[in-house]
Scaffold this active site. Structure first.
Site, short mmCIF file in Angstrom:
data_model
loop_
_atom_site.label_atom_id
_atom_site.label_comp_id
_atom_site.label_asym_id
_atom_site.label_seq_id
_atom_site.Cartn_x
_atom_site.Cartn_y
_atom_site.Cartn_z
N ASP A 77 -11.33 6.18 4.74
CA ASP A 77 -10.45 7.35 4.72
C ASP A 77 -10.70 8.23 3.49
OD1 ASP A 77 -9.40 6.62 7.11
OD2 ASP A 77 -7.45 5.96 6.36
N GLY A 78 -11.06 7.61 2.37
CA GLY A 78 -11.35 8.38 1.15
C GLY A 78 -12.54 9.31 1.35
N THR A 191 1.10 7.47 5.62
CA THR A 191 0.81 6.03 5.62
C THR A 191 -0.02 5.64 4.41
OG1 THR A 191 -0.97 6.62 7.13
CG2 THR A 191 0.98 5.61 8.10
N TYR A 193 -0.26 6.81 -0.04
CA TYR A 193 0.46 6.61 -1.31
C TYR A 193 1.98 6.72 -1.11
CZ TYR A 193 1.09 7.09 -6.42
OH TYR A 193 1.45 6.93 -7.73
#
Length: 294
Positions: A77-78, A191, A193
């Site tokens: 996802d990053g 969903t 931090y």
């Protein structure tokens, strides 16, 4: 309708070694369709020199100097968030191929890629439009990119004591948070931090943002959900006279007294989903609901 040549722009995580089999799978599929492949220069040299892969790239590009029918993000996802920041307002749909643990954004595994590519050529997919939060400051520059697909976090620095964040919504005073920080999140980032700080899970497509304090001093502070048409103004006081603004995790230092304005960006990010994709199925799986074997 069937397509002629499609153009793909490829981004990837250069910190993920030992994944060359997965990457090779994706590259083979693309070359089988004789698609045009534009590759992010840094990723190209990582694949060529580090992974010893033979890549037939039509063209290499840097920064946002590219155009394509689809963007393929190879990583988690990053990596997807970074690719989204490079796509910006180009309106190019992004396909997230996960070469690690399955993510929320990068939710296609390499062995599903061939079928997914086939679906793209046969228009058997749908696009989800994801809102972004745009960050404006009076004065301080926040690097080159000012929009968050996941979240904007206002955070204390290092060992500093907590900060005061005076918050106004649409010009009306809401609250002064005494906390380690404040996370303003999109549904996409709900969903991430925000969730780890007790924020709500928000289904993508819901037209809201959430605000969740990080370690608030007052225990009766609760997460706050507001329409994404709202304009949020923040002013920070800090003993160390500065604080951090993190846009999708990329943090920049800001001086105390900098006024920060958050609002929905004028464009969205388009995420490619397979026709059989079910959000609640992947949510259950990733949250490990039902994994309790008692």
């Amino acid at each position: 309708m069937e397509h002629g040549k499609l153009r793909f722009a490829l981004f990837g995580n250069i910190y993920q070694g030992k994944k060359s089999a997965s990457i090779q799978q994706v590259l083979s599929s693309i070359s089988r369709y004789e698609a045009e492949l534009y590759v992010d220069m840094e990723y190209y040299y990582f694949l060529k020199d580090n992974q010893r892969l033979d890549i037939k790239a039509t063209k290499l590009f840097t920064d946002d100097d590219f155009d394509a029918d689809f963007v393929i993000s190879m990583g988690g996802d990053g990596t997807f968030l970074k690719a989204a920041s490079r796509v910006g307002a180009k309106n190019i749909p992004i396909l997230g191929v996960n070469v690690g643990r399955l993510g929320f954004l990068a939710d296609i595994s390499p062995d599903q890629f061939d079928a997914t590519l086939d679906a793209l050529y046969h228009d058997d997919y749908y696009l989800e439009s994801r809102a972004l939060i745009q960050v404006e400051t009076d004065g301080a520059s926040l690097g080159t990119y000012h929009c968050a697909l996941n979240d904007v976090a206002i955070l204390k620095r290092d060992t500093a004591s907590m900060i005061s964040i005076r918050t106004c919504v649409n010009g009306q005073y809401l609250h002064t948070y005494q906390a380690d920080g404040l996370v303003i999140s999109t549904p996409t980032g709900s969903t991430a931090y925000s969730l780890s700080n007790g924020g709500p899970i928000i289904v993508p497509g819901t037209k809201v943002f959430s605000m969740t304090a990080v370690a608030p001093h007052s225990l009766n502070v609760r997460p706050f959900v507001l329409p994404d048409s709202a304009v949020i103004d923040l002013e920070v006081e800090s003993r160390s006279h500065n604080f951090l603004v993190a846009i999708d995790g990329r943090s920049e230092k800001c001086a105390e007294g900098t006024k920060i304005t958050l609002r929905r960006a004028p464009y969205d990010i388009k995420v490619v989903k397979r026709s059989d994709h079910r959000y609640f199925d992947s949510l259950r799986e990733k949250m490990m609901w039902g994994a309790d074997t008692r």
